[in-house]
Design an enzyme around this catalytic site. Structure first.
Site, PDB file in Angstrom:
ATOM      1  CG  ASN A  94       6.844 -15.200  -6.878  1.00 40.49           C
ATOM      2  OD1 ASN A  94       6.110 -15.785  -6.085  1.00 40.49           O
ATOM      3  ND2 ASN A  94       7.458 -15.810  -7.859  1.00 40.49           N
ATOM      4  CE1 TYR A  95       9.391  -9.363  -7.820  1.00 38.17           C
ATOM      5  CE2 TYR A  95       8.369  -7.919  -9.408  1.00 38.17           C
ATOM      6  CZ  TYR A  95       9.409  -8.718  -9.029  1.00 38.17           C
ATOM      7  OH  TYR A  95      10.490  -8.870  -9.861  1.00 38.17           O
TER       8      TYR A  95
ATOM      9  CE1 TYR B 289       5.699 -13.402 -11.125  1.00 39.47           C
ATOM     10  CE2 TYR B 289       7.311 -12.149  -9.898  1.00 39.47           C
ATOM     11  CZ  TYR B 289       6.936 -13.305 -10.553  1.00 39.47           C
ATOM     12  OH  TYR B 289       7.813 -14.353 -10.629  1.00 39.47           O
TER      13      TYR B 289
END
Length: 120
Positions: free
Chosen positions: A71-72, A69
């Site tokens: 955003n991670y 992901y």
């Protein structure tokens, strides 16, 4: 680990409807965390532990490629260096974050940001 359930309305959209591909068929998003204070002499142990946990989970998560992901941010996948990241280097992590949307995003970014001002 933090598990975010997916499915429901999200599953009604195809992976190519937006840059975010983790939709149809994705059951969970897992965030792996290990937290320590600046100056902690055991920081390397925290990093080693989280890498071992991540590797342990391999048989239970997506593969070919193993998804990530955006955003991670996972610096183990690779980073976009200032003005020196090649398509080959970026594709190593780009397909994990964006799956088949990666090529489309590269074309757009090349046209819109030729100076590479905005980079991941």
């Amino acid at each position: 680990m933090i598990w975010n359930p997916y499915g429901g309305k999200m599953s009604e959209f195809s992976e190519s409807d937006s840059p975010f591909p983790h939709r149809n068929g994705t059951l969970f998003k897992i965030q792996y965390l290990s937290i320590w204070q600046e100056g902690d002499k055991n920081a390397a142990n925290h990093i080693d532990w989280i890498r071992k946990l991540y590797n342990y989970m391999t048989p239970y998560v997506s593969s070919f490629p193993r998804g990530a992901y955006v955003n991670y941010r996972d610096l183990d996948l690779g980073i976009n260096s200032k003005n020196s990241t090649s398509y080959i280097q970026a594709s190593a992590w780009g397909y994990r974050y964006y799956k088949d949307n990666f090529n489309r995003l590269v074309k757009i970014k090349t046209r819109v940001d030729p100076e590479n001002v905005f980079r991941h």
